[in-house]
Scaffold this motif. Structure first.
Motif, short mmCIF file in Angstrom:
data_model
loop_
_atom_site.label_atom_id
_atom_site.label_comp_id
_atom_site.label_asym_id
_atom_site.label_seq_id
_atom_site.Cartn_x
_atom_site.Cartn_y
_atom_site.Cartn_z
N ARG A 1 -12.35 31.95 12.16
CA ARG A 1 -12.61 31.19 10.94
C ARG A 1 -14.07 31.35 10.51
NH1 ARG A 1 -11.86 29.68 6.64
NH2 ARG A 1 -11.58 27.59 5.82
N TRP B 1 -12.19 20.07 16.14
CA TRP B 1 -11.83 21.37 15.57
C TRP B 1 -11.41 21.34 14.10
CZ3 TRP B 1 -13.45 24.83 18.81
CH2 TRP B 1 -13.37 24.62 20.19
N GLY C 1 -12.94 22.05 11.59
CA GLY C 1 -13.46 23.24 10.90
C GLY C 1 -12.57 24.45 11.05
N ASN C 2 -11.60 24.38 11.94
CA ASN C 2 -10.70 25.51 12.13
C ASN C 2 -9.55 25.54 11.13
OD1 ASN C 2 -12.12 26.47 14.24
ND2 ASN C 2 -10.70 25.83 15.83
N LEU C 3 -9.43 24.49 10.35
CA LEU C 3 -8.27 24.43 9.45
C LEU C 3 -8.30 25.57 8.44
CD1 LEU C 3 -7.84 20.64 8.67
CD2 LEU C 3 -6.21 22.16 9.74
N PRO C 4 -7.23 26.31 8.35
CA PRO C 4 -7.18 27.38 7.35
C PRO C 4 -6.97 26.81 5.95
CG PRO C 4 -5.13 27.25 8.53
CD PRO C 4 -6.01 26.21 9.13
N ARG D 1 -5.08 32.99 3.98
CA ARG D 1 -5.41 31.66 4.49
C ARG D 1 -6.81 31.57 5.08
NH1 ARG D 1 -0.49 28.99 5.30
NH2 ARG D 1 -1.77 27.12 5.43
N GLU D 2 -7.45 32.68 5.18
CA GLU D 2 -8.81 32.76 5.73
C GLU D 2 -8.90 32.09 7.10
OE1 GLU D 2 -11.78 31.65 2.94
OE2 GLU D 2 -11.17 33.16 1.48
N GLY D 3 -7.96 32.36 7.91
CA GLY D 3 -7.97 31.80 9.26
C GLY D 3 -6.65 32.05 9.96
N GLY E 1 -17.24 22.17 13.82
CA GLY E 1 -16.80 22.01 12.44
C GLY E 1 -17.88 22.07 11.41
#
Lengths: 186, 312
Positions: free
Chosen positions: B244, A177, A179-182, B193-195, B295
């Motif tokens: 995201r 995951w 790619g989920n990092l803000p 924070r775009e998420g 990802g």
């Protein structure tokens, strides 16, 4: 016949009648008080069960957020942090956990066989380096019973939790995951 | 002689001293038992009230917040404007607030005058706010905000419902990612924070109002007036991934209606960036959902499907 006439003339109760009435009253009051005590102890059990369920859910949410360190099958503790030291927990990890049904109850024969098989499968998976996505977690919260000071009741909660969270495997999380990092704070 | 005595007593219509004493004794015994039983019963009722107060007020609020959060409206979010959490205080008390958009049926209907029927929104703006209790100045009032559907200002307006009026502290913290030494942040803005955050920790401190006496509190051990409830809400990673990567839901049969395919194929190949929704050709972009969720880099440059007009 003369005695009956005398008694009717005095218009009162005999000692035996008064004693019988008092006895009836005593019995009914005793029963009422027992009923009251019983309802209080039931309310106490209901409250404790409610607290145990809430604490078990809180603990499960902490495990889901990978906030319980060094978790292992049979991990134990109490809830003294929440001012409830009488409430204790045991965490069972994996389908074949020996702590699947808490300490108070035993497994049925078929369930024992199934768990044994799952345990062997899990050990084989570890040998083969096969990672499972989710891990079964059993949370048993023991709470005091109203019946006696030494007696305890148990509340068992079972759930599937991401394996990386149970094992606090940050690398596995990154792999799955990242790619989920803000974005970082600007 | 005996006959004469009886006649005198009957004429006086009175009881002997021993009879009066005996009846008084019995009366006192009965009154004491009944009154003590009533008193105990009243205490038990109060104790049960206290139990209900201590074990329902706080957990009920926490459960409501959790249910709202579990329905975050992560699809079709414009400019990542989904969640905003602010670190605020009211005097010495923590009074954090947060607002977001959730797929929840509105609690109140809107009356459609054209069709003459009540309509419930499937999507609402939700928020949790506190203000000083005007009657009890030591306490805060916790309100839930709800606004019908979503408008240009998803974190403002709406109707407020009082949840609890004796709140001492309401503290919310956020963590961006899981790690052993987790770093908590006091605020979160999903647009900035775009998420979404990885997890949020909510701490609610309330003071329950005991109905009666210390004795009643002692019966069930519900003798704590100040209670703290803590909970951690970890956003499921697949939900965070949808947010995201700005995924748009694909409706079956949308192709027949002539909607654009967008960058879906590129996303499904998995090697390249997850171009979601296409460049605004059709309304119902279908990309991304089949892409590599492990990802792939997000490319927002391709435009998002929501801008394409007619998106769901």
């Amino acid at each position: 016949m003369p005695a009956r006439v005398r008694s009717a003339g005095r218009n009162g109760f005999s000692l035996i009648e008064v004693m019988a009435a008092v006895m009836l009253l005593a019995v009914s009051l005793t029963l009422l008080l027992q009923l009251r005590n019983d309802s209080i102890s039931r309310a106490m059990d209901a409250r404790n069960l409610s607290i145990a369920a809430r604490l078990a859910n809180q603990l499960l949410h902490r495990i889901e957020a990978a906030r319980v360190s060094d978790l292992f099958d049979g991990y134990q503790g109490d809830f003294s942090d929440y001012d409830l030291p009488d409430f204790r927990y045991v965490i069972g990890i994996g389908d074949g956990s020996a702590f699947a049904t808490g300490a108070g109850s035993s497994l049925s024969e078929s369930e024992f066989a199934w768990r044994r098989q799952q345990q062997e499968q899990s050990e084989q998976d570890k040998e083969d380096d096969v990672a499972t996505e989710n891990t079964r977690v059993f949370l048993t919260v023991a709470y005091p019973s109203s019946r006696s000071a030494n007696e305890e009741n148990e509340f068992v909660l079972e759930s599937l939790v991401p394996t990386w969270a149970v094992e606090q495997d940050w690398e596995a999380w990154e792999e799955l995951w990242a790619g989920n990092l803000p974005l970082d704070v600007k | 002689m005996i006959h004469g005595n009886r006649k005198r007593r009957a004429a006086a219509g009175a009881f002997t001293l021993i009879e009066v004493l005996l009846s008084m004794g019995i009366g006192i015994l009965i009154m004491t038992s009944v009154l003590s039983s009533l008193d105990y019963t009243q205490r038990a009722v109060d104790a049960i009230h206290n139990v209900i107060e201590t074990e329902t007020a706080g957990p009920r609020v926490m459960q409501l917040i959790r249910e709202d959060l579990s329905r975050l409206a992560v699809y079709d979010v414009r400019e990542y404007r989904l969640y905003q959490g602010k670190n605020l205080s009211e005097g010495p008390n923590d009074a954090d607030r947060f607002d977001f958009v959730a797929y929840r049926r509105s609690t109140r209907p809107f009356h459609d005058f054209v069709r003459e029927e009540s309509v419930w929104a499937p999507l609402v703006e939700v928020g949790y706010r506190l203000r000083r209790n005007p009657q009890l100045y030591d306490f805060l009032e916790l309100y839930r905000r709800e606004d019908f559907l979503q408008d240009e200002e998803p974190f403002k307006d709406g109707e407020f419902t009082l949840l609890y009026d004796r709140v001492l502290n309401f503290d919310v913290r956020y963590a961006a990612r899981p790690e052993s030494d987790i770093r908590w942040e006091d605020e979160w803005d999903s647009e900035e924070r775009e998420g979404l955050f990885f997890a949020m920790e909510i701490r609610l401190e309330i003071e329950v109002q005991p109905r009666r006496s210390k004795e009643s509190l002692g019966i069930l051990g519900a003798n704590r007036a100040r209670l703290t409830f803590e909970d951690v809400y970890a956003v499921p990673e697949d939900i965070r991934w949808v947010m995201r990567n700005r995924i748009h839901p694909y409706l079956p049969g949308a192709d027949e209606a002539g909607t654009g395919d967008g960058g879906g194929d590129a996303a499904q190949e998995g090697d390249g960036p997850n171009v979601i929704g296409g460049g605004g050709g059709g309304g119902l972009g279908r990309g991304g959902a089949g892409g590599d969720r492990r990802g792939g880099r997000t490319d927002r440059g391709g435009g998002d499907g929501s801008g394409g007009g007619g998106g769901p």
